[in-house]
Design an enzyme around this catalytic site. Sequence first.
Site, PDB file in Angstrom:
ATOM      1  N   GLU A 183       0.871  -1.400  -0.461  1.00 19.09           N
ATOM      2  CA  GLU A 183       0.024  -0.039   0.114  1.00 19.09           C
ATOM      3  C   GLU A 183       0.870   1.007  -0.391  1.00 19.09           C
ATOM      4  O   GLU A 183       1.453   1.304   0.604  1.00 19.09           O
ATOM      5  CB  GLU A 183      -0.650  -0.231   1.387  1.00 19.09           C
ATOM      6  CG  GLU A 183      -2.010   1.085   1.921  1.00 19.09           C
ATOM      7  CD  GLU A 183      -2.225   1.458   2.712  1.00 19.09           C
ATOM      8  OE1 GLU A 183      -2.861   2.593   3.148  1.00 19.09           O
ATOM      9  OE2 GLU A 183      -2.594   0.424   3.463  1.00 19.09           O
ATOM     10  N   ARG A 211       0.403  10.286   0.906  1.00 18.75           N
ATOM     11  CA  ARG A 211       1.155  10.981   1.472  1.00 18.75           C
ATOM     12  C   ARG A 211       2.883  12.068   1.261  1.00 18.75           C
ATOM     13  O   ARG A 211       3.213  12.927   2.057  1.00 18.75           O
ATOM     14  CB  ARG A 211       1.071  10.876   2.655  1.00 18.75           C
ATOM     15  CG  ARG A 211       0.330  10.148   3.934  1.00 18.75           C
ATOM     16  CD  ARG A 211       0.737   9.919   5.231  1.00 18.75           C
ATOM     17  NE  ARG A 211       1.195   9.333   5.796  1.00 18.75           N
ATOM     18  CZ  ARG A 211       2.118   7.971   6.400  1.00 18.75           C
ATOM     19  NH1 ARG A 211       2.148   9.152   6.997  1.00 18.75           N
ATOM     20  NH2 ARG A 211       2.746   7.526   7.068  1.00 18.75           N
ATOM     21  N   LYS A 262     -11.085  -1.127   6.640  1.00 19.66           N
ATOM     22  CA  LYS A 262     -10.247  -0.956   6.787  1.00 19.66           C
ATOM     23  C   LYS A 262     -10.376  -1.013   8.211  1.00 19.66           C
ATOM     24  O   LYS A 262     -11.394   0.609   8.952  1.00 19.66           O
ATOM     25  CB  LYS A 262      -9.461   0.308   6.492  1.00 19.66           C
ATOM     26  CG  LYS A 262      -7.970   0.262   6.757  1.00 19.66           C
ATOM     27  CD  LYS A 262      -7.228   1.723   6.281  1.00 19.66           C
ATOM     28  CE  LYS A 262      -5.677   2.164   6.952  1.00 19.66           C
ATOM     29  NZ  LYS A 262      -5.245   3.204   6.136  1.00 19.66           N
TER      30      LYS A 262
END
Length: 322
Positions: free
Chosen positions: A41, A45, A129
Site C-alpha cells: 500500500e 502522503r 480498514k
Amino acid sequence: MYPIVEKLAKYGIVPVIKIERLEDAVPLAKALCQGGLPVAEVTFRTDCAAEAIKAMKQACPDMLIGAGTVLNSKQVDEAIEAGSEFIISPGFNPNTVLYCLEKNYPIIPGTSCPSDMEKAIEFGLDVVKFFPAEASGGLKSIKAMSAPYGQLKFMPTGGINPDNLNSYLEFDKIIACGGTWMVPDALVKEKRFDEIAELTQLAVLKMLDIQFHHVGINSPKDQSSSQVAHRFSQFLGTPLDKKPASIFVDRLEVMPAGSPGTNGHLGFSTANVQRAIFFLEKAGYTFDYETVRKNEKGQITFIYLKEEIGGMACHLIDKKVK
C-alpha cells in the site's frame, strides 16, 4: 468481496510504505518481492506517490500495489492512472467511496466506529480498514463491533507488529493486516534494502508460524499400531492418546502399516494452513489435495505434501486442531 481483496487475504500482510524519493521506489519494491511479500500500500502522503506506483509496477509487474491515504476523487484518478489496483482511505469519505464504486474500483475505506461501519454496509461494502487499530481498541474492539455487523470483514492497520500480528489474523473476520515494521523509514532513507528484504521474510515466517509438531511411525506388518504404541508408552511412561486412525504417545504418532511415507511422516503445525499452502506453492512445493481435511467453516486444516523429504511424508496441520 472484490477479487483483489481475496488476493490480499492470501498474503495476510500488506506492507504500508511511504516513498519520499522516487529513486527508492523500485529497490523497495524488489526488496518486498525478494522477502516474499509482493504487495504494498503506497501512501499518498508524498508528492511522488503516483510516480512511485508507476515505477514499481513497471519494475515488478506481478506485484500487487494499491494506493493508501487517498482522500478525494482527484487522488483516486491519479492512483488509477499510475496503475494502482485498489484504493485505501484512512477514514470513510462518502464522496470518495461513491466515486470508486461508480468506477467499479476496489476501495477499502477506513472505519473505527459503528457509524462508519453502518455507512460501509449501506454502500454495499463487505471489507473495511480498521484504523488506527491499536489506538482504537485493537482486536478487542474489532471483535465487539463485528458482532452486530457480521457481514463485515476487516483489515486493521496502525500499531500492528510481530508481537500482535497473529492474534489479529487468528480472528476469522480479519482478512489481512497492514503494517510498517518491515519497511521502517530509517532503512529506506539509508537505502538498506537487503535488510528490508530480511525483515519482510521474517514477517512472513512469523505469520505462517510453521513448527515441528510430531513424528509419525508406521507399524511393521507383523505388529498392530496398538502393540507398537503400548511399547512406546511403557518406555516413556506416557499415556496413550487414541485417535480415530492412529495413537499418539506424546509427540509420537503410531500409524498402521502401509500409512503415508516410506519411513513414516512428519507433522508441522501452522497458524493458517490455507495461507501456508499459498506461500509454499509459490516457493515450489506441491500438495496432495486428495488428503485435505476441512473444519465446519470449510477452511483447510490438514494437507500432505506430494513429495517425501528424506523418506518422510510431510503434512501441515492447523495449530488450533487438537
